[in-house]
Design a protein around this motif. Structure first.
Motif, PDB file in Angstrom:
ATOM      1  N   SER A  31       1.167  -0.630   0.248  1.00  0.00           N
ATOM      2  CA  SER A  31      -0.151   0.232  -0.077  1.00  0.00           C
ATOM      3  C   SER A  31       0.939   1.160   0.206  1.00  0.00           C
ATOM      4  N   GLY A  32       2.161   1.587   0.458  1.00  0.00           N
ATOM      5  CA  GLY A  32       2.851   2.097   0.110  1.00  0.00           C
ATOM      6  C   GLY A  32       3.730   2.867   1.764  1.00  0.00           C
ATOM      7  N   LYS A  33       2.962   1.890   2.891  1.00  0.00           N
ATOM      8  CA  LYS A  33       3.244   2.767   4.148  1.00  0.00           C
ATOM      9  C   LYS A  33       4.689   3.109   4.109  1.00  0.00           C
ATOM     10  N   SER A  34       5.857   2.421   4.348  1.00  0.00           N
ATOM     11  CA  SER A  34       6.812   2.787   3.954  1.00  0.00           C
ATOM     12  C   SER A  34       7.386   3.820   3.009  1.00  0.00           C
ATOM     13  N   THR A  35       6.871   3.696   1.757  1.00  0.00           N
ATOM     14  CA  THR A  35       7.842   4.987   1.266  1.00  0.00           C
ATOM     15  C   THR A  35       6.976   6.311   1.067  1.00  0.00           C
ATOM     16  N   VAL A  36       5.569   6.043   1.437  1.00  0.00           N
ATOM     17  CA  VAL A  36       4.993   7.424   1.145  1.00  0.00           C
ATOM     18  C   VAL A  36       5.146   7.660   2.984  1.00  0.00           C
ATOM     19  N   GLY A  37       5.652   7.058   3.719  1.00  0.00           N
ATOM     20  CA  GLY A  37       5.711   7.133   5.664  1.00  0.00           C
ATOM     21  C   GLY A  37       7.119   8.422   5.178  1.00  0.00           C
ATOM     22  N   ALA A  38       8.091   8.111   4.570  1.00  0.00           N
ATOM     23  CA  ALA A  38       9.330   9.102   4.607  1.00  0.00           C
ATOM     24  C   ALA A  38       8.762   9.966   3.674  1.00  0.00           C
ATOM     25  N   GLU A  39       7.836  10.145   2.429  1.00  0.00           N
ATOM     26  CA  GLU A  39       8.027  10.830   2.000  1.00  0.00           C
ATOM     27  C   GLU A  39       7.052  12.548   2.787  1.00  0.00           C
ATOM     28  N   LEU A  40       5.884  11.528   3.718  1.00  0.00           N
ATOM     29  CA  LEU A  40       5.107  12.530   3.942  1.00  0.00           C
ATOM     30  C   LEU A  40       6.192  12.750   5.925  1.00  0.00           C
ATOM     31  N   ALA A  41       6.947  12.055   5.894  1.00  0.00           N
ATOM     32  CA  ALA A  41       7.981  13.105   7.330  1.00  0.00           C
ATOM     33  C   ALA A  41       8.755  14.121   6.729  1.00  0.00           C
ATOM     34  N   THR A  42       9.028  13.853   5.180  1.00  0.00           N
ATOM     35  CA  THR A  42      10.009  14.731   5.099  1.00  0.00           C
ATOM     36  C   THR A  42       8.977  16.169   4.586  1.00  0.00           C
ATOM     37  N   LEU A  43       8.330  15.922   4.099  1.00  0.00           N
ATOM     38  CA  LEU A  43       7.163  17.386   3.858  1.00  0.00           C
ATOM     39  C   LEU A  43       7.102  17.887   5.290  1.00  0.00           C
ATOM     40  N   LEU A  44       6.529  16.963   5.910  1.00  0.00           N
ATOM     41  CA  LEU A  44       6.040  17.555   8.275  1.00  0.00           C
ATOM     42  C   LEU A  44       7.301  17.709   8.725  1.00  0.00           C
ATOM     43  N   GLY A  45       8.772  17.524   7.934  1.00  0.00           N
ATOM     44  CA  GLY A  45       9.979  18.170   9.187  1.00  0.00           C
ATOM     45  C   GLY A  45       9.986  16.915  10.253  1.00  0.00           C
ATOM     46  N   VAL A  46       9.434  15.860   9.868  1.00  0.00           N
ATOM     47  CA  VAL A  46       9.541  14.724  11.115  1.00  0.00           C
ATOM     48  C   VAL A  46      10.295  13.462  10.344  1.00  0.00           C
ATOM     49  N   GLY A  47      10.491  12.835  12.169  1.00  0.00           N
ATOM     50  CA  GLY A  47      11.170  11.770  11.495  1.00  0.00           C
ATOM     51  C   GLY A  47      10.020  10.194  10.984  1.00  0.00           C
ATOM     52  N   PHE A  48      10.641   9.502  10.210  1.00  0.00           N
ATOM     53  CA  PHE A  48      10.142   8.345  10.664  1.00  0.00           C
ATOM     54  C   PHE A  48      10.437   7.131  11.145  1.00  0.00           C
ATOM     55  N   ARG A  49       9.525   7.148  11.713  1.00  0.00           N
ATOM     56  CA  ARG A  49       9.549   4.976  11.664  1.00  0.00           C
ATOM     57  C   ARG A  49       8.654   4.217  11.556  1.00  0.00           C
ATOM     58  N   ASP A  50       9.803   2.462  10.720  1.00  0.00           N
ATOM     59  CA  ASP A  50       8.796   2.230  10.349  1.00  0.00           C
ATOM     60  C   ASP A  50       8.992   0.602  11.302  1.00  0.00           C
ATOM     61  N   THR A  51       7.552  -0.559  11.997  1.00  0.00           N
ATOM     62  CA  THR A  51       7.777  -1.328  13.249  1.00  0.00           C
ATOM     63  C   THR A  51       8.169  -2.970  12.504  1.00  0.00           C
ATOM     64  N   ASP A  52       8.329  -2.222  11.253  1.00  0.00           N
ATOM     65  CA  ASP A  52       9.093  -4.410  10.867  1.00  0.00           C
ATOM     66  C   ASP A  52      10.173  -3.656  10.895  1.00  0.00           C
ATOM     67  N   THR A  53      11.047  -2.592  11.041  1.00  0.00           N
ATOM     68  CA  THR A  53      12.706  -2.133  11.363  1.00  0.00           C
ATOM     69  C   THR A  53      13.063  -2.385  12.495  1.00  0.00           C
TER      70      THR A  53
END
Length: 168
Positions: free
Chosen positions: A14-36
């Motif tokens: 669905s794009g959780k990791s890819t969209v999540g990283a992009e979203l974090a960049t746009l918001l100026g915050v960190g990105f975290r993935d529970t699988d990692t």
């Protein structure tokens, strides 16, 4: 208590990791993935956890990772596709901004490929993915405060839509 600005849930592909990283960049915050987080806790990749200790052990690690991240991560958080199967994870999501990234089977298959590195998709991946998606869709809907359709869309476009949703 610190909490994520946004939690992403959805099926594999669905794009959780890819969209999540992009979203974090746009918001100026960190990105975290529970699988990692799980891979770091276990010291090995998720497919090896499934092979060596089994799905029940993986799900226990996943519950711990989700609960830890929900109370300590101030940025964008992506949950593994099956994290919403655990009732305690769904309960822990109450009060959070949860965006369900919705994807149909055709796009999910294109994005995931057929099973590489995804233990639950190792046998008859297309049929298994369809079953997982059908089984989990109501649970994603249950926890979501918003749903964003990702089919045929670029990660940047999806992230921009979520940013607009997050504005008060």
């Amino acid at each position: 208590m610190t909490k994520p600005v946004c939690v992403l849930v959805g099926a594999p592909g669905s794009g959780k990791s890819t969209v999540g990283a992009e979203l974090a960049t746009l918001l100026g915050v960190g990105f975290r993935d529970t699988d990692t987080d799980i891979e770091q806790m276990a010291g090995k990749p998720i497919p090896e956890i499934f092979i060596d200790e089994g799905e029940a052990h993986f799900r226990a690690l996943e519950r711990a990772a989700v609960l830890a991240a929900l109370t300590s991560h101030p940025g964008v958080l992506a949950l593994g596709g099956g994290a919403i199967l655990a009732e305690e994870n769904r309960a822990a999501l109450v009060g959070h901004t949860v965006v369900h990234l919705s994807v149909e089977l055709t796009d999910a298959v294109k994005r995931v490929g057929l099973g590489a590195g995804r233990p639950l998709l190792s046998v008859n991946p297309r049929a298994t993915l369809k079953h997982l998606m059908d089984q989990r869709r109501p649970l994603y809907a249950e926890v979501a405060t918003a749903t964003v359709v990702t089919d045929g869309r670029a990660p940047e476009e999806i992230a921009a839509e979520i940013v607009a949703l997050l504005k008060p």
